[in-house]
Design a protein around this motif. Sequence first.
Motif, PDB file in Angstrom:
ATOM      1  N   GLU A  13       0.837  -1.202   0.000  1.00  0.00           N
ATOM      2  CA  GLU A  13       0.000   0.000   0.000  1.00  0.00           C
ATOM      3  C   GLU A  13       0.872   1.253   0.000  1.00  0.00           C
ATOM      4  O   GLU A  13       1.834   1.368   0.752  1.00  0.00           O
ATOM      5  CB  GLU A  13      -0.891  -0.011   1.250  1.00  0.00           C
ATOM      6  N   ARG A  14       0.552   2.200  -0.875  1.00  0.00           N
ATOM      7  CA  ARG A  14       1.294   3.445  -0.981  1.00  0.00           C
ATOM      8  C   ARG A  14       0.675   4.474  -0.026  1.00  0.00           C
ATOM      9  O   ARG A  14      -0.544   4.609   0.047  1.00  0.00           O
ATOM     10  CB  ARG A  14       1.197   3.940  -2.426  1.00  0.00           C
ATOM     11  N   ILE A  15       1.524   5.187   0.722  1.00  0.00           N
ATOM     12  CA  ILE A  15       1.034   6.202   1.662  1.00  0.00           C
ATOM     13  C   ILE A  15       1.821   7.492   1.493  1.00  0.00           C
ATOM     14  O   ILE A  15       2.955   7.494   1.019  1.00  0.00           O
ATOM     15  CB  ILE A  15       1.130   5.734   3.133  1.00  0.00           C
ATOM     16  N   ARG A  16       1.202   8.584   1.887  1.00  0.00           N
ATOM     17  CA  ARG A  16       1.902   9.860   1.990  1.00  0.00           C
ATOM     18  C   ARG A  16       2.364  10.003   3.430  1.00  0.00           C
ATOM     19  O   ARG A  16       1.563   9.940   4.366  1.00  0.00           O
ATOM     20  CB  ARG A  16       0.974  11.011   1.636  1.00  0.00           C
ATOM     21  N   ALA A  17       3.639  10.224   3.619  1.00  0.00           N
ATOM     22  CA  ALA A  17       4.189  10.339   4.972  1.00  0.00           C
ATOM     23  C   ALA A  17       3.624  11.546   5.717  1.00  0.00           C
ATOM     24  O   ALA A  17       3.480  11.513   6.931  1.00  0.00           O
ATOM     25  CB  ALA A  17       5.707  10.426   4.917  1.00  0.00           C
ATOM     26  N   CYS A  18       3.263  12.599   4.983  1.00  0.00           N
ATOM     27  CA  CYS A  18       2.817  13.825   5.652  1.00  0.00           C
ATOM     28  C   CYS A  18       1.388  13.745   6.172  1.00  0.00           C
ATOM     29  O   CYS A  18       1.010  14.536   7.032  1.00  0.00           O
ATOM     30  CB  CYS A  18       2.968  15.027   4.723  1.00  0.00           C
ATOM     31  N   THR A  19       0.596  12.806   5.671  1.00  0.00           N
ATOM     32  CA  THR A  19      -0.796  12.717   6.124  1.00  0.00           C
ATOM     33  C   THR A  19      -1.117  11.384   6.794  1.00  0.00           C
ATOM     34  O   THR A  19      -2.266  11.150   7.160  1.00  0.00           O
ATOM     35  CB  THR A  19      -1.767  12.930   4.942  1.00  0.00           C
ATOM     36  N   SER A  20      -0.127  10.523   6.970  1.00  0.00           N
ATOM     37  CA  SER A  20      -0.322   9.213   7.600  1.00  0.00           C
ATOM     38  C   SER A  20       0.264   9.215   9.004  1.00  0.00           C
ATOM     39  O   SER A  20       1.414   9.601   9.199  1.00  0.00           O
ATOM     40  CB  SER A  20       0.361   8.113   6.780  1.00  0.00           C
ATOM     41  N   LEU A  21      -0.526   8.783   9.965  1.00  0.00           N
ATOM     42  CA  LEU A  21      -0.046   8.704  11.340  1.00  0.00           C
ATOM     43  C   LEU A  21       0.749   7.420  11.549  1.00  0.00           C
ATOM     44  O   LEU A  21       0.457   6.393  10.939  1.00  0.00           O
ATOM     45  CB  LEU A  21      -1.222   8.738  12.320  1.00  0.00           C
ATOM     46  N   VAL A  22       1.752   7.488  12.413  1.00  0.00           N
ATOM     47  CA  VAL A  22       2.548   6.304  12.726  1.00  0.00           C
ATOM     48  C   VAL A  22       1.685   5.288  13.455  1.00  0.00           C
ATOM     49  O   VAL A  22       0.746   5.653  14.162  1.00  0.00           O
ATOM     50  CB  VAL A  22       3.797   6.648  13.575  1.00  0.00           C
ATOM     51  N   GLU A  23       2.013   4.034  13.258  1.00  0.00           N
ATOM     52  CA  GLU A  23       1.340   2.931  13.936  1.00  0.00           C
ATOM     53  C   GLU A  23       2.413   2.018  14.508  1.00  0.00           C
ATOM     54  O   GLU A  23       3.436   1.771  13.868  1.00  0.00           O
ATOM     55  CB  GLU A  23       0.485   2.130  12.953  1.00  0.00           C
ATOM     56  N   ALA A  24       2.188   1.511  15.689  1.00  0.00           N
ATOM     57  CA  ALA A  24       3.141   0.581  16.298  1.00  0.00           C
ATOM     58  C   ALA A  24       3.317  -0.622  15.385  1.00  0.00           C
ATOM     59  O   ALA A  24       2.339  -1.175  14.876  1.00  0.00           O
ATOM     60  CB  ALA A  24       2.650   0.141  17.671  1.00  0.00           C
ATOM     61  N   GLY A  25       4.557  -0.990  15.138  1.00  0.00           N
ATOM     62  CA  GLY A  25       4.851  -2.144  14.294  1.00  0.00           C
ATOM     63  C   GLY A  25       4.771  -1.877  12.803  1.00  0.00           C
ATOM     64  O   GLY A  25       4.985  -2.781  11.999  1.00  0.00           O
ATOM     65  N   MET A  26       4.476  -0.634  12.418  1.00  0.00           N
ATOM     66  CA  MET A  26       4.387  -0.272  11.006  1.00  0.00           C
ATOM     67  C   MET A  26       5.720  -0.592  10.323  1.00  0.00           C
ATOM     68  O   MET A  26       6.782  -0.346  10.867  1.00  0.00           O
ATOM     69  CB  MET A  26       4.081   1.230  10.910  1.00  0.00           C
ATOM     70  N   SER A  27       5.650  -1.172   9.131  1.00  0.00           N
ATOM     71  CA  SER A  27       6.851  -1.504   8.372  1.00  0.00           C
ATOM     72  C   SER A  27       6.756  -0.822   7.009  1.00  0.00           C
ATOM     73  O   SER A  27       5.843  -1.096   6.236  1.00  0.00           O
ATOM     74  CB  SER A  27       6.970  -3.019   8.213  1.00  0.00           C
ATOM     75  N   LEU A  28       7.703   0.082   6.740  1.00  0.00           N
ATOM     76  CA  LEU A  28       7.659   0.900   5.538  1.00  0.00           C
ATOM     77  C   LEU A  28       8.887   0.698   4.672  1.00  0.00           C
ATOM     78  O   LEU A  28       9.949   0.303   5.150  1.00  0.00           O
ATOM     79  CB  LEU A  28       7.573   2.380   5.916  1.00  0.00           C
ATOM     80  N   SER A  29       8.721   1.013   3.403  1.00  0.00           N
ATOM     81  CA  SER A  29       9.819   0.965   2.437  1.00  0.00           C
ATOM     82  C   SER A  29       9.849   2.287   1.685  1.00  0.00           C
ATOM     83  O   SER A  29       8.805   2.857   1.371  1.00  0.00           O
ATOM     84  CB  SER A  29       9.609  -0.179   1.451  1.00  0.00           C
ATOM     85  N   THR A  30      11.043   2.776   1.403  1.00  0.00           N
ATOM     86  CA  THR A  30      11.190   3.983   0.614  1.00  0.00           C
ATOM     87  C   THR A  30      11.265   3.682  -0.878  1.00  0.00           C
ATOM     88  O   THR A  30      11.340   4.584  -1.694  1.00  0.00           O
ATOM     89  CB  THR A  30      12.458   4.767   1.032  1.00  0.00           C
ATOM     90  N   VAL A  31      11.232   2.399  -1.205  1.00  0.00           N
ATOM     91  CA  VAL A  31      11.317   1.955  -2.602  1.00  0.00           C
ATOM     92  C   VAL A  31      10.036   1.214  -2.975  1.00  0.00           C
ATOM     93  O   VAL A  31       9.542   0.396  -2.210  1.00  0.00           O
ATOM     94  CB  VAL A  31      12.536   1.017  -2.788  1.00  0.00           C
ATOM     95  N   ALA A  32       9.519   1.508  -4.167  1.00  0.00           N
ATOM     96  CA  ALA A  32       8.292   0.875  -4.640  1.00  0.00           C
ATOM     97  C   ALA A  32       8.458  -0.650  -4.713  1.00  0.00           C
ATOM     98  O   ALA A  32       9.563  -1.127  -5.024  1.00  0.00           O
ATOM     99  CB  ALA A  32       7.922   1.416  -6.016  1.00  0.00           C
ATOM    100  N   PRO A  33       7.400  -1.414  -4.440  1.00  0.00           N
ATOM    101  CA  PRO A  33       7.496  -2.879  -4.449  1.00  0.00           C
ATOM    102  C   PRO A  33       8.013  -3.433  -5.776  1.00  0.00           C
ATOM    103  O   PRO A  33       8.802  -4.372  -5.785  1.00  0.00           O
ATOM    104  CB  PRO A  33       6.059  -3.353  -4.205  1.00  0.00           C
ATOM    105  N   GLU A  34       7.604  -2.851  -6.889  1.00  0.00           N
ATOM    106  CA  GLU A  34       8.064  -3.364  -8.190  1.00  0.00           C
ATOM    107  C   GLU A  34       9.556  -3.123  -8.411  1.00  0.00           C
ATOM    108  O   GLU A  34      10.209  -3.869  -9.135  1.00  0.00           O
ATOM    109  CB  GLU A  34       7.241  -2.778  -9.345  1.00  0.00           C
ATOM    110  N   VAL A  35      10.133  -2.136  -7.764  1.00  0.00           N
ATOM    111  CA  VAL A  35      11.565  -1.873  -7.864  1.00  0.00           C
ATOM    112  C   VAL A  35      12.345  -2.800  -6.944  1.00  0.00           C
ATOM    113  O   VAL A  35      13.442  -3.249  -7.273  1.00  0.00           O
ATOM    114  CB  VAL A  35      11.882  -0.385  -7.534  1.00  0.00           C
ATOM    115  N   ARG A  36      11.763  -3.102  -5.758  1.00  0.00           N
ATOM    116  CA  ARG A  36      12.422  -3.991  -4.796  1.00  0.00           C
ATOM    117  C   ARG A  36      12.556  -5.401  -5.321  1.00  0.00           C
ATOM    118  O   ARG A  36      13.476  -6.119  -5.007  1.00  0.00           O
ATOM    119  CB  ARG A  36      11.623  -4.053  -3.486  1.00  0.00           C
ATOM    120  N   ALA A  37      11.576  -5.849  -6.132  1.00  0.00           N
ATOM    121  CA  ALA A  37      11.526  -7.243  -6.586  1.00  0.00           C
ATOM    122  C   ALA A  37      12.637  -7.609  -7.520  1.00  0.00           C
ATOM    123  O   ALA A  37      13.385  -6.920  -8.036  1.00  0.00           O
ATOM    124  CB  ALA A  37      10.181  -7.507  -7.253  1.00  0.00           C
TER     125      ALA A  37
END
Length: 104
Positions: free
Chosen positions: A80-104
Motif C-alpha cells: 500500500e502506498r502512503i503519503r508520509a505527511c498525512t499518515s499517522l505512525v502505527e506501532a509495528g508499522m513496516s515501511l519501504s522507501t522503494v516501490a514494491p516493483e523496484v524492490r523485486a
Amino acid sequence: MTLEKCREKSFKRLCAIAPPVIELTVDGQSVMARAGETVLVALNTELGHVRNFEFHHERRAGFCFMGACQDCWLWKTSGERIRACTSLVEAGMSLSTVAPEVRA
C-alpha cells in the motif's frame, strides 16, 4: 543521540507533552516515534529525511506537508502506498522507501 546530531536535524520534538513511544521500521531500520505523529515528522526527527530522491543522490524531507506535492510517498511492506505527511505512525508499522516493483 548526541547533542550535535540533534542540532543537525531541522525537526525537534517538544518535551512538554510526551505521548507513548512506539517503534516502526523503515527499510529494515528501527525508528522510534511518538503516538500521534505523522510518519513525515517521525522520520525527519529520527533520520533527518523521509526518502532518497530517485534521480539523484539526495535526501528528501517532504515539501508541502499537506498531501499535495507527492514528495513524501512511501510504501507499506504490504504494498500500500502512503503519503508520509498525512499518515499517522502505527506501532509495528513496516515501511519501504522503494516501490514494491523496484524492490523485486
